[in-house]
Every structure is written in structure tokens, then in C-alpha cells.
Scaffold this active site. Structure first.
Site, PDB file in Angstrom:
ATOM      1  N   SER A   8      -9.519   1.555   3.090  1.00  0.00           N
ATOM      2  CA  SER A   8      -8.698   2.279   2.156  1.00  0.00           C
ATOM      3  C   SER A   8      -7.633   1.447   1.449  1.00  0.00           C
ATOM      4  O   SER A   8      -7.038   1.921   0.475  1.00  0.00           O
ATOM      5  CB  SER A   8      -8.012   3.433   2.895  1.00  0.00           C
TER       6      SER A   8
ATOM      7  N   LYS B 220       0.857  -1.200   0.000  1.00  0.00           N
ATOM      8  CA  LYS B 220       0.000   0.000   0.000  1.00  0.00           C
ATOM      9  C   LYS B 220       0.891   1.247   0.000  1.00  0.00           C
ATOM     10  O   LYS B 220       1.878   1.301   0.742  1.00  0.00           O
ATOM     11  CB  LYS B 220      -0.878  -0.041   1.252  1.00  0.00           C
TER      12      LYS B 220
ATOM     13  N   SER C 159      -9.559  -0.645   7.444  1.00  0.00           N
ATOM     14  CA  SER C 159      -9.056  -0.515   6.071  1.00  0.00           C
ATOM     15  C   SER C 159      -8.354  -1.728   5.475  1.00  0.00           C
ATOM     16  O   SER C 159      -8.033  -1.724   4.292  1.00  0.00           O
ATOM     17  CB  SER C 159      -8.117   0.677   5.973  1.00  0.00           C
TER      18      SER C 159
HETATM   19  N1  GLN Z   1     -12.763   3.890   6.539  1.00  0.00           N
HETATM   20  C1  GLN Z   1     -12.202   4.368   7.762  1.00  0.00           C
HETATM   21  C2  GLN Z   1     -11.847   5.833   7.623  1.00  0.00           C
HETATM   22  O1  GLN Z   1     -12.152   6.364   6.621  1.00  0.00           O
HETATM   23  C3  GLN Z   1     -11.009   3.544   8.142  1.00  0.00           C
HETATM   24  C4  GLN Z   1      -9.798   3.917   7.405  1.00  0.00           C
HETATM   25  C5  GLN Z   1      -8.614   3.075   7.758  1.00  0.00           C
HETATM   26  O2  GLN Z   1      -8.722   2.061   8.431  1.00  0.00           O
HETATM   27  N2  GLN Z   1      -7.465   3.538   7.326  1.00  0.00           N
HETATM   28  O3  GLN Z   1     -11.294   6.431   8.485  1.00  0.00           O
END
Ligand code: GLN
Length: 486
Positions: free
Chosen positions: A157, A82, A181
Site C-alpha cells: 500500500s 505516507k 506494504s
Molecule cells: N497488501 C497487504 C494487505 O492488503 C499488506 C498491506 C500492508 O502491509 N499494509 O493487507
């Protein structure tokens, strides 16, 4: 509906074959690079393919084997990273314009440990900008498409890494999980995604989003591979002040211990709730029935505070982000927009141009929650909810060994569908956030699909430092579901 989903060979099979000299790491690498070249135009999983680096690493693995050495448990396994983790000399973008083509002068500990274990880095993957989002649509470089249906999101994400694994472009991806994420994209792409206990995997070299929640973890095709990658990365690191001492646990050995004697706690609030698609709940229930048929004891547990967990997360995470992202000021990294008046004007112009809408929303929310007069009502209150969640989980673990729930309330949604509705987007993380607030490990694995063939994920949660137990339970569920790709 266009479909490009496909399983690669499992990582442990590739490693075994490379280690024993049956296959060369260079051949494996070429094969996966070719697959990426063929398919990634349609998927958009990669922001950069590191061909040169990959071929050099593969050649080094082959040289070790030729010299009679052991390159390690991930020998020749192609991995996708990532793009919020640093690799020396390769741009790290966090899918943001603000970093420009900034090249880190060092490599993240987690990545370094994979390379030391024989892995071959084939590229950097797409994400929601600074890991803020649940669909990989908040990327400055365009969205990633779900290989199961190219008109849908892969989740986020870590959607790039998840889609790369689901399309067979790599057997292993790395993601980061602050509120879900890794697990939510795993659920939406039918892959396995795991978040370790906070402190188990070093955050050194991971660009910070919310430092008290962030953890790096693997995305793979099966539970065995997730355990293998986790084991290679985990362990204390003097360069991360929040890293915890080594446990000595052997998660690989626990994989074959079976389900006998384990008690599963079904989280009531995540299994009868509003906002869940009926197909998701049905698939979850069918999986519980399979466990029940195997004689597994299943009880219901309640986590009353989770009703407030999402709100607490969306105060704590933005608060920490507003502080972490202050460093992107046009001086130290990447982009600089300088109208020439003074430094403050330059800072403002750079941040205005460099950050996307969701990142700006989080910075504003977080700054507000931390500001004098509001701190106690918002940030401190959210921290109190965090304590309630930890207490509720402790109580649940006095009634069951592991907990379980659907991973995501819905299957993969259509690209664009939730972009104008941040609250619905935030709901994607309803079931995953408690593990982050508590710092506990959790894993998502595929338990079925809806009538359109879209994957559904099953989440196994364990108490802090309970990785061995979590992997053992997940391997058992995977076998019970009968979808193990190995
Ligand atoms: N979807 C969550 C957010 O937008 C989690 C994001 C993540 O785990 N990096 O904060």
C-alpha cells in the site's frame, strides 16, 4: 510505454553536501519541489505537497549550518511521508473519505526523529485506503502510477512513497508494512524498501491498521540510504507500549562488512512455486549465481507452514483492523453523515459513506472471525499458524544466517487488472507476510528487470533484531548485482 523512472541523488550524498555547507538545504528543497511540480501530475504519488513546511524546515537546516552547528545525518534530505502518519497541522487522510480533512494535533515519532536528524518533509503520499491493498488503487483519491510504466501499478500500500522515490521526486519515502506494504512496492518500482523488527520503530502517530503487525520503514534508492534512515528513526519510545529497548547496534558500520562467512538460506516454498512469473524466478536465480560466484554459501531451507501464512494473515489483520477502525464513528474524526434519527443511524451512515469497498470487506471479515462461535475456528486457529511460522523460521535460522526469496511473485501488473479479484491481489504478499507474522526484519532490493524493463525485487530476511546482519547481507547483494545507485 511512458516511463518517468529516474534516480535522485542519494540521500547520504545530499546530507554530506548540506552538512559541509557546499549546498544549501533550501536549494535542494526548491529543486525537488520543482521536480514534483513537473512530474507528479502523471504519477499521482502525492496527496499533498507541504511546500511551506518544507521551505521552513530547509531554512532552519541552513541556519544551523550557518551558525556552525550540525543539522544531523539527514541534513536537507527531502522526504515524503505516507499519508497514514501524522504531522501536526497537516491533514492525515489515510486515502479515505472518512477522515475528511482531519488535522492531527501531534507528529508521529518516526517523522519527528527524521526532522530532528535534518530531514525536510516535502509532502504526504498516496496509499491504499488505511494501507489495505497491494496496488495503491484502493485510494479514495485515485491511483498512483508506476514510473517504470504509467499504465501499471506501483504496488501497495505504500505505492505513493515508492513511486515518488522511483521517479526521483524524493530520495527518501516513508512507508508502513503490515503484510508487505513497503517491500512489495519497492520490488515493483525498483527501489529499496525495508521493514524493521516489530517494536524497533515507534508506531506512535501511525494510524493503526493491524497493531501486532504494523511497522514503519524507509523506501530509498539504495541500501546505504535505507540504513541511514532506519538508524535515524529506530529506538525506544515511551509513547508506544510495544516499542523495545535500544540495541546499540550500529547498522551503518555493518554495511561494509561484506558477505564473507555469511550463509544464505533460499526459501524453497518461495523459489520453485506456482504463481511465480518465470522472469522473476530467473532473475532471482541469476542473483544467487552471482553470490555463489563470490563464494557465498547457499543452502536450501523449508518453511512448510507458509502455505497457510497468507490465510492466517487475512484473518489476523482484518480482525485487528475491525477493532482499530471502530473509532471512525462520525464523532471523533472527520466525516459525519447524519440523517438525524439517532446516534447509531449516524454511525452507520457515516461508515457506509466514508469507507471504500476493500475496507468494508476487511471489517466484515474481521468481525466475523472474532465473533462468538467462530473465534476459535478462525482467529485462534490463525494465531496457531502464526506460532508455526515463527517455529519454522527459528529452524531455518539454525541452518542459515539470513534467508532470501523473490519479494513479489510478479512484476508490476496493469492498473485495474486485479481489482475484481481480491484473492489474486492478496497473493502479492505471499513472500512478505511471514516476516510480519513473526515480527522479523526484511528488506527488498532490485536484482534485475524483465524484458519489458519492469523491476524485479530480491528479499533478504533476518531473525528478530537482526537489522545489522540484514543490512550487511543486503549491501553485499546490492554490490554483487551491480545495480547500486550511489
Ligand atoms: N497488501 C497487504 C494487505 O492488503 C499488506 C498491506 C500492508 O502491509 N499494509 O493487507
Amino acid at each position: 510505454m511512458a516511463k518517468l523512472a529516474k534516480f535522485s541523488d542519494p540521500a547520504h550524498v545530499i546530507a554530506q553536501s548540506v552538512r559541509s555547507g557546499q549546498t544549501s538545504a533550501s536549494d535542494v528543497c526548491q529543486k525537488y519541489l520543482a521536480e514534483i511540480g513537473k512530474k507528479d501530475d502523471q504519477i499521482g504519488a502525492f496527496l499533498e505537497v507541504t511546500t511551506e513546511l518544507a521551505l521552513a524546515q530547509a531554512a532552519a537546516v541552513d541556519a544551523t549550518v550557518a551558525a556552525g552547528g550540525d543539522p544531523g545525518p539527514l541534513a536537507g534530505v527531502p522526504v515524503a511521508i505516507k499519508d497514514n502518519m501524522c504531522i501536526e497541522g497537516i491533514p492525515t487522510t489515510c486515502a479515505s473519505d472518512i477522515l475528511g480533512k482531519w488535522q492531527p494535533p501531534y507528529t508521529a515519532t518516526a517523522v519527528e526523529r527524521l526532522i530532528s536528524a535534518g530531514a525536510v518533509v516535502v509532502g504526504k503520499t498516496n496509499l491504499d485506503e488505511f494501507a489495505m491493498g497491494s496496488s495503491t488503487e484502493n485510494s479514495a483519491f485515485g491511483p498512483t502510477h508506476n514510473p517504470h510504466d504509467l499504465t501499471r501499478v506501483p504496488g501497495g500500500s505504500s505505492g505513493g512513497s515508492a513511486a515518488a522515490v522511483a521517479a526521483g521526486l524524493v530520495p527518501v519515502g516513508l512507508g508502513s508494512d503490515t503484510g508487505g506494504s513497503i517491500r512489495q512496492p519497492a520490488s515493483l518500482t525498483g527501489t529499496v524498501g525495508m521493514k524493521p523488527t516489530y517494536g524497533r520503530v515507534s508506531r506512535y502517530g501511525l494510524v493503526a491498521f493491524a497493531s501486532s503487525l504494523d511497522q514503519i520503514g524507509p523506501l530509498t534508492n539504495n541500501v546505504h540510504d535505507a540504513a541511514l534512515v532506519y538508524q535515524a528513526m529506530a529506538g525506544s519510545d515511551p509513547r508506544d507500549a510495544t516499542s523495545i529497548p535500544d540495541s546499540g547496534d550500529d547498522v551503518m558500520a555493518s554495511l561494509t562488512d561484506g558477505l564473507a562467512g555469511l550463509k544464505f538460506g533460499v526459501i524453497k516454498e518461495f523459489s520453485d512455486g506456482e504463481g511465480f512469473e518465470p522472469e522473476v524466478l530467473a532473475s532471482f536465480r541469476r542473483t544467487l549465481d552471482k553470490l555463489d560466484a563470490l563464494g557465498v554459501e547457499i543452502v536450501e531451507v523449508s518453511l512448510p507452514s507458509v502455505e497457510h501464512a497468507l490465510s492466517a494473515y487475512y484473518l489476523i489483520a482484518p480482525a485487528e483492523a475491525s477493532s482499530n477502525l471502530a473509532r471512525f464513528d462520525g464523532v471523533r474524526y472527520g466525516l459525519r453523515v447524519d440523517p438525524g434519527a439517532d446516534v447509531e443511524t449516524m454511525n452507520r451512515a457515516t461508515r457506509e459513506a466514508g469507507f471504500g469497498a476493500e475496507v468494508k470487506r476487511r471489517i466484515m471479515l474481521g468481525t466475523y472471525a472474532l465473533s462468538a462461535g467462530y473465534f476459535d475456528a478462525y482467529y485462534a486457529q490463525a494465531q496457531r499458524v502464526r506460532t508455526l511460522v515463527i517455529n519454522d523460521l527459528a529452524k531455518a535460522y539454525s541452518q542459515a544466517d539470513v534467508l532470501c526469496s523473490p519479494t513479489s511473485p510478479t512484476v508490476a501488473f496493469k492498473l485495474g487488472e486485479r481489482m475484481d479479484d481480491p484473492l489474486t491481489m492478496y497473493m502479492s504478499d505471499f513472500c512478505t507476510i511471514p516476516s510480519n507474522l513473526a515480527g522479523h526484519p526484511a528488506i527488498s532490493l532490485r536484482c534485475g528487470e524483465d524484458p519489458q524493463g519492469l523491476p524485479i525485487g530480491f528479499q533478504v530476511l533476518a531473525p528478530a533484531l537482526g537489522e545489522a546482519l540484514m543490512f550487511r547481507a543486503a549491501a553485499g547483494v546490492e554490490a554483487a548485482v551491480g545495480e547500486r545507485i550511489a
